[in-house]
Scaffold this active site. Structure first.
Site, PDB file in Angstrom:
ATOM      1  N   ASP A 105       0.800  -1.228   0.000  1.00 49.69           N
ATOM      2  CA  ASP A 105       0.000   0.000   0.000  1.00 49.69           C
ATOM      3  C   ASP A 105       0.838   1.287   0.000  1.00 49.69           C
ATOM      4  O   ASP A 105       0.326   2.353   0.268  1.00 49.69           O
ATOM      5  CB  ASP A 105      -0.951   0.014   1.201  1.00 49.69           C
ATOM      6  CG  ASP A 105      -0.207  -0.059   2.527  1.00 49.69           C
ATOM      7  OD1 ASP A 105       1.020  -0.262   2.510  1.00 49.69           O
ATOM      8  OD2 ASP A 105      -0.851   0.093   3.571  1.00 49.69           O
ATOM      9  N   GLU A 106       2.118   1.180  -0.312  1.00 58.36           N
ATOM     10  CA  GLU A 106       2.999   2.338  -0.213  1.00 58.36           C
ATOM     11  C   GLU A 106       3.992   2.373  -1.357  1.00 58.36           C
ATOM     12  O   GLU A 106       4.536   1.337  -1.733  1.00 58.36           O
ATOM     13  CB  GLU A 106       3.840   2.201   1.061  1.00 58.36           C
ATOM     14  CG  GLU A 106       3.508   3.167   2.150  1.00 58.36           C
ATOM     15  CD  GLU A 106       4.495   3.005   3.271  1.00 58.36           C
ATOM     16  OE1 GLU A 106       5.539   3.652   3.234  1.00 58.36           O
ATOM     17  OE2 GLU A 106       4.217   2.197   4.169  1.00 58.36           O
TER      18      GLU A 106
END
Length: 414
Positions: A105-106
């Site tokens: 998610d990054e």
DNA sequence: TCTGGGGTCCTAGGACCC
DNA sequence: TCTGGGGTCCTAGGACCC
């Protein structure tokens, strides 16, 4: 005309807000607006409605429930996460090819080459946030600054659902008032040590002589924090980073003590790790097992082999020997977690046959084992060791290995 | 009432080699 | 023969990140 320059705010850090919880809400809209957490045992991710009550990631579910009795807990075993993640990364890649994936998610992005196409970094940050929301329904917070670590901090400050741009010349003004815990590398222990020195903000670090921090934190750590506090971070955005280790672990609720109980777990974990290595055409030289005891203390043991291998059988052999050693060393301890890791990873090793020679048939596990990587046929191995049983790693794991005469046992895995 | 499953990096001591 | 220095590899532990 805009001249893209290295000093623009052209490094973006994008971080999806409460990713697992947000996906769970997308998949089950009746959860929207409610305090909800994803996790089993510990909270992986929770909605902002739950955070109001003090619920945080990493917290035991039981504790979260006591803070917020109406908390809805869903287990995160559904498989939608990778789909959402892929869709988001596709959007990132439509703005720049220089995308560094940090986790599911990054990501970091270097948009210095995209400015003439899509506008300023601030424009690009806004466009990415709009695209992600429109196409996936997820909120992503973005930091845009001239430095990697600063962009990561900016995206944290921007949460939830925000964008923060720090232009060249404004970095220290933004950075120095923030608490030290915003820095990458400052966790609970380091925060406490710094606070004990009277250091609370990042500006305090910048104003402290390096040597006085080094005695508390070690020289490398102190130098690192000192550099960041002065906005020094030369690391470029890297599109591909090679994995340095692979691991699998399993926590056990029923506390167990004996090798017989632990071996099936060890075999399963090893098969997972070795299988993932072979799928990527990798092999590793060092095998590490980690054991956590009932009192939450833990120990590690590692063995470096003379050559790398991706063979389940070879790794099982090495890991089993270490596990036996540990159990002999701590006979009374309960085991609550077992982990198997492979490191010293190399790519594209030639065909390997890992083998073990078992000269003790009385025990259930191989002893006096040698292991090598050989580029030899199974027939050659059979001749050399007089083996009459050849087994594959998967056979070994399923318990179908036959130690017939016990002359020797050869495990291959290809 | 003790908490999952992945990773990275650093430190320190000992062995070993030149 | 004794002493020293430098470098690399391995092992174990710890802090930190998502």
């Amino acid at each position: 005309m805009d001249v893209p320059s290295a000093s623009a705010a052209s490094i973006l850090h994008a971080d999806l807000d409460a990713f697992y919880a947000a996906v769970a809400v997308k998949e089950n809209p009746s959860l929207a607006g409610k305090p909800m957490a994803v996790g089993a045992g510990v909270v992986l991710s929770c909605t902002y409605e739950a955070r109001v009550y003090g619920v945080r990631g990493g917290m035991p579910v039981r504790e979260a429930r006591s803070m917020c009795p109406q908390l809805i807990v869903v287990d995160g075993t559904f498989g939608a996460y990778t789909e959402y993640s892929k869709a988001v990364f596709t959007i990132y890649e439509s703005y720049t090819p220089v995308v560094e994936r940090l986790s599911i998610d990054e990501a970091f992005m270097d948009v210095s080459g995209s400015i003439h196409l899509f506008g300023t970094p601030a424009d690009i940050g806004r466009s990415i946030r709009d695209d992600v929301k429109r196409e996936t329904g997820l909120a992503v917070s973005v930091g845009a600054t001239p430095r990697k670590f600063l962009s990561k901090i900016a995206s944290q400050v921007a949460k939830p659902d925000g964008l923060i741009v720090v232009n060249p010349g404004e970095e220290l003004e933004f950075l120095h008032p923030l608490p030290v815990s915003y820095l990458w590398g400052v966790g609970p222990v380091t925060k406490r040590r710094l606070n004990n020195l009277g250091i609370h903000t990042i500006g305090d670090i910048a104003a402290t002589p390096r040597d006085s921090m080094a005695s508390m934190l070690g020289s490398a750590h102190a130098a690192h924090l000192y550099a960041l506090s002065h906005n020094l971070d030369p690391r470029p955005v890297e599109t591909r980073r090679k994995a340095k280790s692979l691991s699998a672990q399993s926590a056990m609720r029923a506390r167990i003590r004996t090798l017989d109980e632990l071996l099936p777990v060890l075999n399963r974990l090893t098969d997972r790790v070795a299988g993932r290595m072979r799928a990527k055409d990798l092999s590793a030289r060092t095998v590490t097992i980690k054991i956590r005891f009932g009192d939450l203390s833990s120990i590690t043991r590692s063995t470096t082999m003379p050559t790398s291998t991706g063979s389940t059988g070879a790794i099982v052999v090495v890991a089993t020997k270490m596990l036996e050693r540990v159990l002999a060393e701590f006979p009374k301890h309960e085991t609550t977690l077992l982990s198997v890791a492979a490191s010293g990873i190399a790519k594209g090793e030639p065909t390997q046959l890992a083998f073990g020679v078992d000269d003790d048939v009385s025990g259930g596990s191989p002893r006096e084992l040698e292991y090598e990587a050989l580029d030899q046929s199974v027939d050659a191995l059979r001749k050399r060791f007089g083996a009459d049983v050849i087994t594959h790693g998967s056979d070994l794991l399923s318990g179908r290995t036959k130690n017939t005469d016990g002359l020797s046992e050869i495990m291959t895995n290809d």
